[in-house]
Write a protein that holds these residues in place. Structure first.
Motif, short mmCIF file in Angstrom:
data_model
loop_
_atom_site.label_atom_id
_atom_site.label_comp_id
_atom_site.label_asym_id
_atom_site.label_seq_id
_atom_site.Cartn_x
_atom_site.Cartn_y
_atom_site.Cartn_z
N ALA A 32 0.84 -1.20 0.00
CA ALA A 32 0.00 0.00 0.00
C ALA A 32 0.87 1.25 0.00
O ALA A 32 0.58 2.23 -0.71
N ALA A 33 1.95 1.23 0.77
CA ALA A 33 2.85 2.38 0.81
C ALA A 33 3.61 2.52 -0.51
O ALA A 33 3.83 3.64 -1.00
N LEU A 34 3.99 1.38 -1.09
CA LEU A 34 4.76 1.40 -2.33
C LEU A 34 3.96 2.04 -3.46
O LEU A 34 4.52 2.73 -4.32
N VAL A 47 15.49 6.62 -11.08
CA VAL A 47 15.12 5.43 -11.85
C VAL A 47 13.72 5.01 -11.42
O VAL A 47 13.46 4.82 -10.23
N ASN A 48 12.81 4.90 -12.37
CA ASN A 48 11.45 4.46 -12.06
C ASN A 48 11.44 2.94 -11.88
O ASN A 48 11.40 2.19 -12.86
N VAL A 49 11.50 2.50 -10.64
CA VAL A 49 11.68 1.08 -10.38
C VAL A 49 10.38 0.31 -10.15
O VAL A 49 10.32 -0.89 -10.44
N THR A 50 9.35 0.97 -9.64
CA THR A 50 8.14 0.23 -9.31
C THR A 50 7.57 -0.53 -10.50
O THR A 50 7.15 -1.69 -10.35
N ASP A 248 1.27 5.21 9.23
CA ASP A 248 1.92 4.45 8.16
C ASP A 248 3.38 4.84 7.94
O ASP A 248 3.96 4.57 6.87
N MET A 249 3.98 5.40 8.94
CA MET A 249 5.35 5.91 8.83
C MET A 249 6.36 4.81 8.52
O MET A 249 7.19 4.93 7.61
N THR A 250 6.29 3.70 9.23
CA THR A 250 7.25 2.62 9.03
C THR A 250 6.99 1.91 7.71
O THR A 250 7.94 1.48 7.04
N ALA A 251 5.73 1.80 7.32
CA ALA A 251 5.41 1.21 6.02
C ALA A 251 6.02 2.04 4.89
O ALA A 251 6.54 1.49 3.91
N MET A 252 5.99 3.36 5.03
CA MET A 252 6.59 4.22 4.01
C MET A 252 8.11 4.07 4.00
O MET A 252 8.74 4.08 2.92
N VAL A 253 8.70 3.92 5.17
CA VAL A 253 10.15 3.66 5.23
C VAL A 253 10.46 2.35 4.53
O VAL A 253 11.40 2.26 3.73
N ALA A 255 8.76 0.82 2.19
CA ALA A 255 8.57 0.97 0.75
C ALA A 255 9.75 1.72 0.13
O ALA A 255 10.20 1.37 -0.98
N LYS A 256 10.24 2.72 0.81
CA LYS A 256 11.42 3.45 0.33
C LYS A 256 12.61 2.51 0.22
O LYS A 256 13.34 2.53 -0.79
N LEU A 257 12.81 1.66 1.21
CA LEU A 257 13.92 0.71 1.17
C LEU A 257 13.75 -0.26 0.01
O LEU A 257 14.72 -0.59 -0.68
N VAL A 258 12.52 -0.72 -0.23
CA VAL A 258 12.28 -1.64 -1.35
C VAL A 258 12.67 -0.97 -2.67
O VAL A 258 13.34 -1.58 -3.52
#
Length: 269
Positions: A32-34, A47-50, A248-253, A255-258
């Protein structure tokens, strides 16, 4: 150079957790965050990775404590992606998912280096009588010969037993205070990256079951990702507990790492 997309695999397993459950909801929260419109698909290198992530969905597992059947399902799924020439990013789930992942990765990489970010070494012989506990994945992986080198960053809770386990297998443990001494240029061979979100400080990753103050910052973890030599053959981001998260702070972190891991995988092919 491979043109294969990167496989994204959810593993909603938290039955091997201690203290509390909730990490089974991690894959859905990270997805969801991604895909949240609060951000975009680009890495810091633009780079557009998603769009280059092939989301395989979540594995069907029983989510029972100590289940060797669930571990075999994970190994089989990862093995199939490796056989197809794919790099793979797995979304946990608790950290017990990493051992069965490494069984598959180690089958094709006999010189694998694992870089592990965590507050805890996760090399207990077993915890509470469960050898597949989320506190034991690296003990199992080392016993099985899944890697030649294990480097652990952010460790700040090693018990005497875990220190002895680390000495037994020549594990490098680096505390947050010692992070500047970490030399990624000394790493050789293919690399697997395992990130337990409680390796970060709770101030930037509150959505975990085990808060351990004094951890790494998001920027420090991103710098580690950027610094790893290639190839980066696989990774996991684990231990997100959405029931503990704040806006959703950690979920966003996570997703950023992914995204940044995916960018590093593409850049080092």
């Amino acid at each position: 150079m491979s043109t294969e997309p990167i496989s994204l695999l959810g593993i909603p397993l938290d039955a091997n957790s201690s203290f509390m459950f909730g990490c089974a909801g991690g894959p859905a929260a990270i997805r969801a965050a991604l895909h949240s419109t609060s951000g975009n698909d680009a890495t810091e290198a633009s780079v557009n990775v998603t769009p280059q992530l092939d989301d395989l969905g979540d594995l069907g597992i029983t989510n029972e404590p100590g289940s060797r059947g669930d571990a075999d399902v994970i190994t089989t799924a990862v093995r199939a992606q490796v056989a197809a020439g794919r790099q793979i990013i797995s979304l946990g789930g608790d950290h017990s998912v990493t051992f069965p992942i490494l069984r598959a990765i180690g089958e094709v990489h006999d010189d694998l280096t694992v870089v592990h970010i965590d507050a805890h070494p996760d090399i207990y012989d077993d915890l509470d009588g469960n050898p597949l506990s989320h506190a034991s994945p690296f003990a199992r992986a080392l016993e099985a010969g899944c890697m030649t080198t294990l480097v652990q960053l952010g460790i700040r809770t090693a018990t005497r037993h875990q220190v002895e386990q680390g000495e037994r297998w020549d594990v490098t443990m680096v505390s947050p205070r010692q992070l500047a001494s970490f030399d990624p240029s000394a790493l050789t061979g293919p690399i697997y990256l395992s990130i337990d979100l409680d390796g970060l400080d709770p101030s930037c990753a509150p959505g975990v079951s085990h808060h351990e103050p004094g951890g790494l910052t998001v920027r420090e973890v991103l710098d580690v990702i950027d610094s790893l030599p290639g190839p980066l053959v696989g990774a996991d981001v684990v231990e997100l507990n959405p029931t503990r998260d704040v806006v959703d702070m950690t979920a966003m972190v996570a997703a950023k790492l992914v995204k940044e891991i995916a960018g590093a995988m593409l850049a080092r092919r």
